[in-house]
Write an enzyme that holds these catalytic residues in place. Structure first.
Site, PDB file in Angstrom:
ATOM      1  N   GLY A 100     115.169  19.427   8.283  1.00 57.87           N
ATOM      2  CA  GLY A 100     115.820  18.999   9.513  1.00 57.87           C
ATOM      3  C   GLY A 100     115.546  19.990  10.614  1.00 57.87           C
ATOM      4  O   GLY A 100     115.300  21.172  10.345  1.00 57.87           O
ATOM      5  N   GLN A 158     116.804  24.410  18.356  1.00 57.85           N
ATOM      6  CA  GLN A 158     116.008  25.299  17.490  1.00 57.85           C
ATOM      7  C   GLN A 158     114.581  25.505  17.982  1.00 57.85           C
ATOM      8  O   GLN A 158     113.875  26.397  17.508  1.00 57.85           O
ATOM      9  CB  GLN A 158     115.973  24.747  16.054  1.00 57.85           C
ATOM     10  CG  GLN A 158     117.332  24.804  15.363  1.00 57.85           C
ATOM     11  CD  GLN A 158     117.227  24.311  13.948  1.00 57.85           C
ATOM     12  OE1 GLN A 158     117.252  23.120  13.692  1.00 57.85           O
ATOM     13  NE2 GLN A 158     117.065  25.234  13.012  1.00 57.85           N
ATOM     14  N   CYS A 179     119.052  27.418   6.911  1.00 52.88           N
ATOM     15  CA  CYS A 179     118.687  26.970   8.259  1.00 52.88           C
ATOM     16  C   CYS A 179     117.409  27.683   8.689  1.00 52.88           C
ATOM     17  O   CYS A 179     117.284  28.894   8.494  1.00 52.88           O
ATOM     18  CB  CYS A 179     119.827  27.295   9.221  1.00 52.88           C
ATOM     19  SG  CYS A 179     119.499  26.799  10.919  1.00 52.88           S
ATOM     20  N   GLU A 239     122.408  19.124  11.498  1.00 49.80           N
ATOM     21  CA  GLU A 239     121.617  19.065  12.742  1.00 49.80           C
ATOM     22  C   GLU A 239     122.483  18.672  13.934  1.00 49.80           C
ATOM     23  O   GLU A 239     122.289  19.193  15.037  1.00 49.80           O
ATOM     24  CB  GLU A 239     120.434  18.093  12.578  1.00 49.80           C
ATOM     25  CG  GLU A 239     119.481  18.407  11.428  1.00 49.80           C
ATOM     26  CD  GLU A 239     119.016  19.858  11.379  1.00 49.80           C
ATOM     27  OE1 GLU A 239     118.905  20.497  12.447  1.00 49.80           O
ATOM     28  OE2 GLU A 239     118.791  20.360  10.263  1.00 49.80           O
TER      29      GLU A 239
HETATM   30 NI    NI Z   1     119.809  24.586  10.972  1.00 51.99          NI
END
Ligand code: NI
Length: 166
Positions: A46, A51, A88, A131
């Site tokens: 994801g 990000q 993550c 997300e």
């Molecule tokens: Ni993440």
């Protein structure tokens, strides 16, 4: 398509509430394709806009059933609770247990700007929630219990081995 540079924990964009997308256009569709490529290049499942430094409500996921691109996602129904281990791409080598909804219904727009709806459970449900949290400036480490620093464990292990050699 292109692989985009990732943003890492400590960068302000990861803590900002992302803006709603007013219109899905060609440049946004291209960006969503780049996000899928970036996610695969990083071995992720994801990736959310912040990000890659884009503070807009966009995300991509692939929980094993092929890529999904979603614009302005929102959870409209949820049921049950589950615990699972999360990591993550923006917080390398850190893992922790997070409690999430077990089943969710997510509405949003696809890369063509058409309304889509996903009924998700298991891993897909977790990834969607992770997300969507990114779009609100929240990281899984805010919610996790029992955080594990994989790099620190590796370092400790190496130090132990060095000590054994002495
Ligand atoms: Ni993440």
């Amino acid at each position: 398509m292109a692989v985009l540079p990732l943003k890492y924990v400590g960068e302000a964009v990861l803590r900002r509430k992302a803006d709603k997308v007013a219109q899905v256009d060609k440049p946004l569709a291209r960006l969503l394709d780049d996000m899928v490529e970036t996610m695969y290049a990083a071995n992720g499942i994801g990736l959310a806009g912040p990000q890659i430094g884009v503070s807009r409500r966009i995300l991509v996921v692939d929980a094993g059933e092929g890529p999904i691109q979603l614009v302005n996602p929102r959870i409209v129904d949820q049921n049950g609770r589950q615990m699972g281990t999360e990591g993550c791409l923006s917080i390398p080598a850190i893992y922790g247990e997070v409690e999430r909804w077990k089943e969710i219904v997510v509405k949003g727009l696809n890369a063509e700007g058409e309304p889509v709806i996903y009924e998700a459970d298991g891993l897909l449900s977790v990834v969607f929630q992770h997300e969507i949290d990114h779009l609100d400036g929240q990281l899984f480490t805010d919610l996790a219990v029992g955080l594990i620093d994989a790099e620190a464990i590796e370092r400790d292990h190496e130090e132990d081995e060095e000590e054994e050699e002495e």
